[in-house]
Write a protein that holds these residues in place. Structure first.
Motif, PDB file in Angstrom:
ATOM      1  N   ALA A   1      85.695-109.426 -36.660  1.00 44.96           N
ATOM      2  CA  ALA A   1      85.682-110.379 -35.541  1.00 44.96           C
ATOM      3  C   ALA A   1      86.907-111.287 -35.602  1.00 44.96           C
ATOM      4  O   ALA A   1      87.508-111.586 -34.564  1.00 44.96           O
ATOM      5  CB  ALA A   1      84.399-111.198 -35.564  1.00 44.96           C
ATOM      6  N   GLU A   2      87.280-111.697 -36.800  1.00 41.81           N
ATOM      7  CA  GLU A   2      88.478-112.533 -36.956  1.00 41.81           C
ATOM      8  C   GLU A   2      89.726-111.768 -36.503  1.00 41.81           C
ATOM      9  O   GLU A   2      90.590-112.316 -35.812  1.00 41.81           O
ATOM     10  CB  GLU A   2      88.634-112.967 -38.410  1.00 41.81           C
ATOM     11  CG  GLU A   2      89.813-113.872 -38.641  1.00 41.81           C
ATOM     12  CD  GLU A   2      89.943-114.315 -40.092  1.00 41.81           C
ATOM     13  OE1 GLU A   2      91.058-114.701 -40.474  1.00 41.81           O
ATOM     14  OE2 GLU A   2      88.947-114.263 -40.830  1.00 41.81           O
TER      15      GLU A   2
ATOM     16  N   SER B   1      83.617-107.277 -32.327  1.00 43.37           N
ATOM     17  CA  SER B   1      84.130-107.035 -33.677  1.00 43.37           C
ATOM     18  C   SER B   1      85.060-105.824 -33.674  1.00 43.37           C
ATOM     19  O   SER B   1      85.381-105.279 -34.718  1.00 43.37           O
ATOM     20  CB  SER B   1      82.978-106.831 -34.663  1.00 43.37           C
ATOM     21  OG  SER B   1      82.156-105.751 -34.264  1.00 43.37           O
TER      22      SER B   1
ATOM     23  N   TYR C   1      80.021-118.114 -33.891  1.00 43.75           N
ATOM     24  CA  TYR C   1      80.111-116.954 -32.999  1.00 43.75           C
ATOM     25  C   TYR C   1      78.855-116.092 -33.048  1.00 43.75           C
ATOM     26  O   TYR C   1      78.238-115.930 -34.095  1.00 43.75           O
ATOM     27  CB  TYR C   1      81.309-116.076 -33.376  1.00 43.75           C
ATOM     28  CG  TYR C   1      82.631-116.784 -33.247  1.00 43.75           C
ATOM     29  CD1 TYR C   1      83.273-116.883 -32.014  1.00 43.75           C
ATOM     30  CD2 TYR C   1      83.242-117.355 -34.354  1.00 43.75           C
ATOM     31  CE1 TYR C   1      84.481-117.536 -31.896  1.00 43.75           C
ATOM     32  CE2 TYR C   1      84.457-118.009 -34.242  1.00 43.75           C
ATOM     33  CZ  TYR C   1      85.072-118.094 -33.011  1.00 43.75           C
ATOM     34  OH  TYR C   1      86.280-118.743 -32.893  1.00 43.75           O
TER      35      TYR C   1
ATOM     36  N   ARG D   1      89.891-111.701 -32.752  1.00 42.83           N
ATOM     37  CA  ARG D   1      90.409-112.956 -32.193  1.00 42.83           C
ATOM     38  C   ARG D   1      91.921-113.057 -32.363  1.00 42.83           C
ATOM     39  O   ARG D   1      92.614-113.545 -31.469  1.00 42.83           O
ATOM     40  CB  ARG D   1      89.694-114.159 -32.826  1.00 42.83           C
ATOM     41  CG  ARG D   1      88.246-114.296 -32.377  1.00 42.83           C
ATOM     42  CD  ARG D   1      87.598-115.587 -32.836  1.00 42.83           C
ATOM     43  NE  ARG D   1      87.491-115.706 -34.272  1.00 42.83           N
ATOM     44  CZ  ARG D   1      86.511-115.191 -35.015  1.00 42.83           C
ATOM     45  NH1 ARG D   1      85.541-114.498 -34.435  1.00 42.83           N
ATOM     46  NH2 ARG D   1      86.491-115.367 -36.325  1.00 42.83           N
TER      47      ARG D   1
ATOM     48  N   GLN E   1      81.223-112.343 -29.128  1.00 42.18           N
ATOM     49  CA  GLN E   1      82.508-112.078 -29.782  1.00 42.18           C
ATOM     50  C   GLN E   1      82.507-110.628 -30.260  1.00 42.18           C
ATOM     51  O   GLN E   1      81.716-110.266 -31.119  1.00 42.18           O
ATOM     52  CB  GLN E   1      82.701-113.014 -30.981  1.00 42.18           C
ATOM     53  CG  GLN E   1      83.858-112.635 -31.885  1.00 42.18           C
ATOM     54  CD  GLN E   1      85.211-112.718 -31.188  1.00 42.18           C
ATOM     55  OE1 GLN E   1      85.595-113.771 -30.705  1.00 42.18           O
ATOM     56  NE2 GLN E   1      85.930-111.613 -31.149  1.00 42.18           N
TER      57      GLN E   1
ATOM     58  N   HIS F   1      79.992-101.899 -28.320  1.00 45.10           N
ATOM     59  CA  HIS F   1      81.158-102.371 -27.572  1.00 45.10           C
ATOM     60  C   HIS F   1      81.398-101.563 -26.295  1.00 45.10           C
ATOM     61  O   HIS F   1      81.819-102.117 -25.281  1.00 45.10           O
ATOM     62  CB  HIS F   1      82.394-102.350 -28.466  1.00 45.10           C
ATOM     63  CG  HIS F   1      82.274-103.306 -29.606  1.00 45.10           C
ATOM     64  ND1 HIS F   1      81.685-102.947 -30.798  1.00 45.10           N
ATOM     65  CD2 HIS F   1      82.607-104.604 -29.716  1.00 45.10           C
ATOM     66  CE1 HIS F   1      81.689-103.999 -31.602  1.00 45.10           C
ATOM     67  NE2 HIS F   1      82.239-105.019 -30.975  1.00 45.10           N
TER      68      HIS F   1
ATOM     69  N   TYR G   1      88.269-112.175 -27.332  1.00 39.72           N
ATOM     70  CA  TYR G   1      87.282-113.230 -27.523  1.00 39.72           C
ATOM     71  C   TYR G   1      85.950-112.924 -26.857  1.00 39.72           C
ATOM     72  O   TYR G   1      84.970-113.611 -27.112  1.00 39.72           O
ATOM     73  CB  TYR G   1      87.821-114.552 -26.972  1.00 39.72           C
ATOM     74  CG  TYR G   1      89.047-115.033 -27.703  1.00 39.72           C
ATOM     75  CD1 TYR G   1      88.932-115.714 -28.913  1.00 39.72           C
ATOM     76  CD2 TYR G   1      90.325-114.792 -27.194  1.00 39.72           C
ATOM     77  CE1 TYR G   1      90.059-116.150 -29.592  1.00 39.72           C
ATOM     78  CE2 TYR G   1      91.452-115.232 -27.869  1.00 39.72           C
ATOM     79  CZ  TYR G   1      91.305-115.903 -29.070  1.00 39.72           C
ATOM     80  OH  TYR G   1      92.420-116.324 -29.745  1.00 39.72           O
TER      81      TYR G   1
ATOM     82  N   VAL H   1      78.374-112.429 -32.797  1.00 41.31           N
ATOM     83  CA  VAL H   1      79.273-111.285 -32.922  1.00 41.31           C
ATOM     84  C   VAL H   1      78.515-109.980 -32.686  1.00 41.31           C
ATOM     85  O   VAL H   1      77.430-109.776 -33.241  1.00 41.31           O
ATOM     86  CB  VAL H   1      79.931-111.263 -34.319  1.00 41.31           C
ATOM     87  CG1 VAL H   1      80.857-110.067 -34.475  1.00 41.31           C
ATOM     88  CG2 VAL H   1      80.684-112.559 -34.576  1.00 41.31           C
TER      89      VAL H   1
END
Length: 137
Positions: free
Chosen positions: A97-98, A29, A61, A101, A27, A68, A106, A63
């Motif tokens: 991370a939230e 961030s 998750y 999403r 996942q 990235h 994802y 994360v």
């Protein structure tokens, strides 16, 4: 272990436990990737074995704490896994991370490649706003 050009030890760190993780199971961030950074990492990544990513377990998750750009580059090369190690998520990573999403990010396959100027504007503005709001709470 880090050595200088004369092979003198500069600094040592305890070994980290590395493990393989499927890229699709990570996942992110963040939500954007800087195309200039992707070009830069392309100069030193030759295989999946060249990619190491710090991750944290947050709820259900795994994360990514960082890396990235490397993850995105891996997706463009058809790589399916990377090497990972556990790192401290800090007190903001779960919120990042939230937010990813909420933006339909994802996995690293969902990261958006944008120009360097656009990245500086969008990502830096998001981070500045996020930490400013947290400081006011």
């Amino acid at each position: 272990h880090f050595y200088d050009e004369n092979k003198q030890l500069l600094r040592s760190f305890p070994p980290m436990e590395l493990f393989d993780v499927n890229i699709q199971d990570i996942q992110p961030s963040q939500f954007y990737v800087d195309e200039d950074k992707v070009e830069a990492v392309a100069g030193f990544i030759r295989s999946e074995a060249d990619i190491f990513i710090p991750v944290a377990r947050i709820g259900d998750y795994l994360v990514s704490c960082d890396g990235h750009t490397r993850l995105f580059y891996a997706t463009t090369q058809g790589y399916t896994k990377v090497r990972a190690f556990f790192a401290d998520p800090g007190d903001y990573l779960a919120a990042f991370a939230e937010e990813a999403r909420k933006r339909n990010v994802y996995s690293p396959y969902d990261l958006e490649l944008i120009s360097h100027a656009e990245y500086k504007k969008k990502w830096h503005d998001f981070c500045d706003d996020f930490f400013r709001e947290r400081a006011q709470e």
